[in-house]
Structures are given as C-alpha cells and as structure tokens.
Write an enzyme that holds these catalytic residues in place. Structure first.
Site, PDB file in Angstrom:
ATOM      1  N   LYS A  34      -4.111  16.086   0.260  1.00  0.00           N
ATOM      2  CA  LYS A  34      -3.906  15.878   1.695  1.00  0.00           C
ATOM      3  C   LYS A  34      -2.704  14.968   1.912  1.00  0.00           C
ATOM      4  O   LYS A  34      -2.173  14.375   0.975  1.00  0.00           O
ATOM      5  CB  LYS A  34      -5.160  15.296   2.333  1.00  0.00           C
ATOM      6  CG  LYS A  34      -5.621  13.989   1.718  1.00  0.00           C
ATOM      7  CD  LYS A  34      -6.959  13.538   2.294  1.00  0.00           C
ATOM      8  CE  LYS A  34      -7.403  12.242   1.630  1.00  0.00           C
ATOM      9  NZ  LYS A  34      -8.650  11.727   2.212  1.00  0.00           N
ATOM     10  N   ARG A 128     -18.777   6.904   8.330  1.00  0.00           N
ATOM     11  CA  ARG A 128     -17.544   7.436   8.892  1.00  0.00           C
ATOM     12  C   ARG A 128     -17.813   8.867   9.335  1.00  0.00           C
ATOM     13  O   ARG A 128     -17.957   9.125  10.519  1.00  0.00           O
ATOM     14  CB  ARG A 128     -16.406   7.347   7.855  1.00  0.00           C
ATOM     15  CG  ARG A 128     -15.034   7.633   8.421  1.00  0.00           C
ATOM     16  CD  ARG A 128     -13.944   7.399   7.399  1.00  0.00           C
ATOM     17  NE  ARG A 128     -14.077   8.278   6.236  1.00  0.00           N
ATOM     18  CZ  ARG A 128     -13.192   8.313   5.231  1.00  0.00           C
ATOM     19  NH1 ARG A 128     -12.143   7.517   5.246  1.00  0.00           N
ATOM     20  NH2 ARG A 128     -13.374   9.141   4.218  1.00  0.00           N
ATOM     21  N   TYR A 252      18.269 -10.979   8.655  1.00  0.00           N
ATOM     22  CA  TYR A 252      17.708 -11.202   9.987  1.00  0.00           C
ATOM     23  C   TYR A 252      16.725 -12.367   9.972  1.00  0.00           C
ATOM     24  O   TYR A 252      15.907 -12.502   9.066  1.00  0.00           O
ATOM     25  CB  TYR A 252      16.979  -9.951  10.479  1.00  0.00           C
ATOM     26  CG  TYR A 252      17.894  -8.814  10.884  1.00  0.00           C
ATOM     27  CD1 TYR A 252      18.813  -8.970  11.920  1.00  0.00           C
ATOM     28  CD2 TYR A 252      17.815  -7.583  10.235  1.00  0.00           C
ATOM     29  CE1 TYR A 252      19.643  -7.928  12.293  1.00  0.00           C
ATOM     30  CE2 TYR A 252      18.643  -6.534  10.606  1.00  0.00           C
ATOM     31  CZ  TYR A 252      19.558  -6.708  11.635  1.00  0.00           C
ATOM     32  OH  TYR A 252      20.367  -5.676  11.996  1.00  0.00           O
ATOM     33  N   MET A 300      16.648  -1.968   8.257  1.00  0.00           N
ATOM     34  CA  MET A 300      16.429  -0.532   8.388  1.00  0.00           C
ATOM     35  C   MET A 300      17.033   0.243   7.223  1.00  0.00           C
ATOM     36  O   MET A 300      16.431   1.209   6.725  1.00  0.00           O
ATOM     37  CB  MET A 300      17.015  -0.013   9.704  1.00  0.00           C
ATOM     38  CG  MET A 300      16.818   1.486   9.906  1.00  0.00           C
ATOM     39  SD  MET A 300      17.523   2.092  11.447  1.00  0.00           S
ATOM     40  CE  MET A 300      16.385   1.393  12.637  1.00  0.00           C
TER      41      MET A 300
END
Length: 355
Positions: A34, A128, A252, A300
C-alpha cells in the site's frame, strides 16, 4: 548532475521476503504494498516480490494498479469502503475484500454480480477497524447468508507487537483465538513486528510491511539485527563547500552558530524533495563513508552539514541521506518520526532508479 535520487534495490526486497519465509515457514505471505509500496513504487515492489503468495493494499485504486501491471497474485484491499461499483470491479479483477463494518455487509447483501472473496476483520483490541470479537458468530451467519460471497478467513491487526514486554499483544491473540475458535477459514494476524517477535501470531497468513523495505518495526533492535537489508538508497549531491568564520549563524532562523572557523557543505535536497523539515542539527548524513551532522534548519531545496570530519569532500560528491550504510530508522528517530513516513513523503522531484 542528478539532484535527489532514490535507488530501489530489488535484491534487497527479495532478501527481506526470504527473511519473512525463514521466520514464518508455515505461513502464506501477503506482502503489504500500500501507499505506492511504502514510497518505493508498488509495481516495482510487487514484481520484486513475485514469490509472495499475495499482496495487501489499502484501496481499489491501489489494487487495480497491480492488476494493470500484470500482477496476478491474490490482492486484498484492507480498508476499502464498498459500493456496487467497487464490488463489480473486485469481482472482475479477482480482488479480495476485507470486511470491517456493517455498512459493507449492507452493500454485499444487495450485490448480484459474480462471486466475491472476503476476509472478516475482528477488532481484538486495537479499536480502529473491525467487528467486536463478541459479534464473530453473528457476522459469520450474516456473511454465510450471502449467496455470492465466499469467506477466505478472519483477520485482525496488532497494536503493540513492536513492544514484546507489553501484555497487549497476548491479550489480542487470546481474544482473536477465542472469537474464531471452530470457525471455518484462514487466520491472518501478524504484521512485521508480529512476524519478528510473535511466532504464535504467524497463523495461516502473515502480512509484513515495513520489514520488506529494510526498516525495523521493533523498538529494541535495528534492521541489521533483524536480518534485513535496506531497499532504498537516497542520495543527493554536495553542491557547495564554504569556509565560514567562527561565531557565524547558519540558515533560516539562525539556529546554529559555528564554534570555530570551519567548512560547511550544502547538499541539494530539502523538504521540497521529502527530506524531513524538522530534522534537527545533529541528524546524520553520510558523505564518502564519513558521518557528517546536519546543522541549521532544513530548507526547501537544501541542507547544510558540518564538514570538519570530511576534509576530502568535494563539490559533486554524493551524500547518502538514508540507506547504503545509514539506517533510515536512525534518521527517523532524529527527525521525531518513523521510517514509514520518510519513505512515503518523497516527492516527484526525487528521481527513482531500480536496480
């Protein structure tokens, strides 16, 4: 120059499947592919795992992708809601439906197409998906009354198998055994952690996932100790090497400061490629066989690393972000996540190669 590249190793995938066979020799193996084969490419993985007895996916779309690629082994859809179209597609493509909710039984009750194969999920304690275990007899009778449905067996999912010292798994196994005792059909319990740590959970069909990709599901042992090989080697180039004076801040937010005059490297990968944005300073990167720590924030398109232990590194050298000598689980721990997420979050900017 190739930027971020993920090399998928078919031999490693096949090795990890053999490891499952060694651990659970009397069980069939439904390999979980999956989420696009946990980010490795579902078709690539299924072809590499052609010796598996079947495959497990989440949805109809994922199942059809395998069928369109010529994969003809059984495919079980673990969490697919049902309607008439889904049932028709499942029958036409010989897909196995996992039934976990009354709404699915209502759809099956009105189904008039070709025969379908279903698995019945019981909630043995994860809470679940699945029918309450005390309803097993009721659900068995309701499914038996459906003329066009054949039951392959019973399924449950383990919540805490990666922590063998906890009592939860034993309670789930006892609950499932009691609920299915004397009922017809196969039994399927074990995920990867169940395969590795709970032989009594192997039953008729195991459903390994993350271990097939070379990551350990266990909290107390790494992939190598589990006998697994990494199936993905993620690399990116060193695109700059800069000499920075002592006391300067990097990246940053100015979150890291150089402790001395030193060389820093910039590697061409970032969160735009799927590298974890929250990986902190100190997260390991492998450069020419040397571990160098990430410093400053992930951008990024790039990350910055400390090159004091890699004086020979040159622009153009390729760094390993995980795989190929750097355990993905170690990187995931630094980033506060798990290998599943690292694999699945790679973006289309990453170039994939299959070897």
């Amino acid at each position: 120059m190739i930027r971020a590249q993920a090399v998928i190793d078919r031999a490693a995938l096949a090795h990890n499947l053999r490891r499952v066979r060694d651990l659970a020799p009397d069980s069939r193996v439904y390999a979980a592919v999956k989420a696009d084969g946990y980010g490795h490419g579902a078709v690539t993985v299924a072809q590499a795992l052609r010796e598996a007895d079947g495959f497990a996916v989440s949805s109809l779309d994922e199942a059809l992708q395998l069928r369109w690629a010529g994969i003809d082994k059984p495919v079980a859809m673990l969490s697919q809601q049902l309607d008439v179209t889904v049932c028709d597609q499942a029958a036409e493509n010989r897909l196995e439906i996992v039934v976990f909710h009354d709404s699915q039984l209502e759809v099956l009750a009105s189904y008039i197409g070709p025969p379908l194969t279903v698995w019945i999920t019981l909630d043995s304690g994860m809470h679940r998906l699945g029918f309450a275990s005390e309803r097993a007899g009721e659900i068995e009778r309701r499914v038996a009354a459906l003329e066009r449905v054949e039951v392959a067996g019973w399924l449950t999912h383990l919540a805490c198998a990666d922590e063998p010292s906890r009592p939860d798994t034993r309670a789930q196994l006892d609950d499932f055994a009691g609920a299915t005792s004397g009922r017809a059909g196969l039994r399927s319990i074990a995920n990867s952690a169940g395969v590795l740590a709970w032989p009594e959970a192997h039953a008729d069909v195991v459903r390994p996932g993350i271990m097939l990709y070379g990551s350990s599901p266990m909290l107390d042992r790494d992939a190598a100790r589990c006998g697994l090989e990494p199936a993905m080697h993620l690399t990116a180039p060193l695109i700059a090497r800069n000499r920075i004076a002592a006391g300067e801040t990097i990246g940053y937010g100015a979150t890291w400061r150089t402790p001395q005059d030193m060389d820093l490297g910039v590697i061409g990968i970032g969160y735009g490629d799927g590298y974890p944005r929250h990986a902190p300073s100190g997260t390991p990167v492998l450069l020419n066989g040397v571990r160098v720590p990430l410093v400053g924030r992930v951008s990024m398109d790039m990350i910055t690393v400390d090159l004091r232990d890699a004086p020979d590194a040159r622009v153009g050298d390729r760094a390993t972000l995980w795989g190929g000598g750097l355990d993905v689980d170690e990187v995931a721990r630094h980033a506060g996540t798990i290998a599943y997420e690292l694999f699945c979050r790679l973006t289309p900017r990453v170039r994939f190669e299959v070897v």
